[in-house]
Structure formats: C-alpha cells, structure tokens
Scaffold this motif. Structure first.
Motif, PDB file in Angstrom:
ATOM      1  N   PHE A 100       0.813  -1.213   0.000  1.00 29.24           N
ATOM      2  CA  PHE A 100       0.000   0.000   0.000  1.00 29.24           C
ATOM      3  C   PHE A 100       0.851   1.268   0.000  1.00 29.24           C
ATOM      4  O   PHE A 100       0.327   2.373   0.073  1.00 29.24           O
ATOM      5  N   GLN A 103       0.287   4.497   2.255  1.00 23.94           N
ATOM      6  CA  GLN A 103      -1.090   4.954   2.391  1.00 23.94           C
ATOM      7  C   GLN A 103      -1.304   5.416   3.826  1.00 23.94           C
ATOM      8  O   GLN A 103      -0.812   4.797   4.764  1.00 23.94           O
ATOM      9  N   ASN A 121      -5.380   9.069   2.456  1.00 24.30           N
ATOM     10  CA  ASN A 121      -4.521   9.421   1.334  1.00 24.30           C
ATOM     11  C   ASN A 121      -3.986   8.125   0.754  1.00 24.30           C
ATOM     12  O   ASN A 121      -3.285   7.378   1.429  1.00 24.30           O
ATOM     13  N   TYR A 122      -4.336   7.863  -0.518  1.00 20.83           N
ATOM     14  CA  TYR A 122      -3.979   6.605  -1.167  1.00 20.83           C
ATOM     15  C   TYR A 122      -2.632   6.687  -1.868  1.00 20.83           C
ATOM     16  O   TYR A 122      -2.158   7.770  -2.226  1.00 20.83           O
ATOM     17  N   LYS A 123      -2.054   5.528  -2.106  1.00 22.87           N
ATOM     18  CA  LYS A 123      -0.750   5.391  -2.764  1.00 22.87           C
ATOM     19  C   LYS A 123      -0.743   6.068  -4.143  1.00 22.87           C
ATOM     20  O   LYS A 123       0.236   6.680  -4.538  1.00 22.87           O
ATOM     21  N   ARG A 127      -7.412  10.959  -2.767  1.00 22.90           N
ATOM     22  CA  ARG A 127      -7.655  11.305  -1.369  1.00 22.90           C
ATOM     23  C   ARG A 127      -9.149  11.274  -1.102  1.00 22.90           C
ATOM     24  O   ARG A 127      -9.932  11.833  -1.865  1.00 22.90           O
TER      25      ARG A 127
END
Length: 183
Positions: A100, A103, A121-123, A127
């Motif tokens: 991830f 993340q 908050n994603y890789k 968001r």
C-alpha cells in the motif's frame, strides 16, 4: 466547506498527536511499567514474539489509553487504544515499502478498524474525506482523484452508491445521479 474544515481540523489535531506522541510519554502521570511485574496503570514498551511493538499506556496487562504501535510489517499506528485494539482517534500509516506504499489514514477507529469520519490518502495520489464504517468508505464523502477530478456523494462498502456527482478536473459536471457499485 464542511469537508474542508473537517480535513484541516483532523489534520491539525492528528499532527499534534504525532509530533507530541513521545513528549506525551514523558508528561504522563503514569509511572513507568516494571517488566518483571504486571503492566497495570503505567506507561511502558512491549515487543511481542511476532515483532509487533507497543509503547504507551497500560491497564491490567493490556494496552489501554494512548499509545504507538510499530507492526512487524512496518505499518505504524498512533492514537487511542482499548484492550490492545485501535479505538478513538488515530493515525495509521502503511509501510512505504509495502503493497500500500505509505497509504495514510487519519480519523476514527472502532474495534481496530477505520470507523467514523476520516481522511485517507492513497498510494496513487487519490484522497478521500468522509465517513468510514468497518474499514471501508461508507456514508457521505468526497473522493479527490490525482487527475484533479472529484466525486461528491454517498458510498457503501467502499464504492460509490446512492446520489452523487462526478466533476471533471476542469470543474464541470461529468456525471450526476444515482450510482451503484461505482457505476
């Protein structure tokens, strides 16, 4: 506007937790734990055989109160703990080298899972700001895409479900109406 204010408030509150986490240990009224005795009503550090480590408040041999975990897989958690499980407000960051890739979630936890209002908050640069239940996006929220597009609406089981509007990166409405399973 409400989502923006929540985001700012959540970010500032949780940033203080991270910045002050170690100082909180020094300022706690709890005495240091004595490893040869039970961990009760004290502040201490313990590492389990699987490699997970906890530093924080203890009550009857279980992490309770505020504390910090460093998991064997490299993930970290800082925040509320009840009977060894994440509960209340906290920050969970996935190992940057893991699947991830760093993340980051800031917000509510219940029974060890994301639950309540939070910011993810994603890789990939996306968001999400909104409601979570049982570790998934559930309820009202806004998903900001790395491309500049955004979706404002309702989520269920991690997918867009119910009323919502998808905005293009230019700000114009791309699609609006009822959604089911992201379609």
């Amino acid at each position: 506007m409400k989502n923006y204010l929540f985001s700012v408030s959540c970010t500032l509150t949780l940033a203080l937790l991270v910045l002050c986490g170690r100082e909180a240990a020094a300022q706690t009224d709890l005495p240091p734990c004595k490893p040869q005795r039970s961990f009760h009503n004290c502040w201490g550090t313990f590492t389990w055989p699987n490699g997970n480590r906890y530093e924080g408040e203890w009550w009857y041999d279980k992490p309770n109160g505020r504390g910090n975990y460093v998991l064997a897989n490299g993930d970290t958690y800082s925040g509320g703990v009840e009977d060894g499980v994440f509960k209340g407000r906290g920050i969970y960051i996935n190992n940057p080298q893991g699947p991830f890739g760093g993340q980051r979630y800031e917000g509510g936890f219940r029974a060890g899972r994301r639950d309540g209002e939070g910011v993810m908050n994603y890789k990939n640069g996306d968001r999400y700001v909104g409601e979570f239940k049982a570790d998934k996006k559930n309820g009202k929220g806004t998903l900001f895409f790395a491309s500049g597009a955004k979706f404002i609406g309702t989520f269920k089981d991690g997918k867009r479900n119910g009323e919502g509007t998808l905005y293009a990166s230019s700000g114009s409405i791309e699609r609006e109406g009822r959604w089911k399973d992201d379609v």
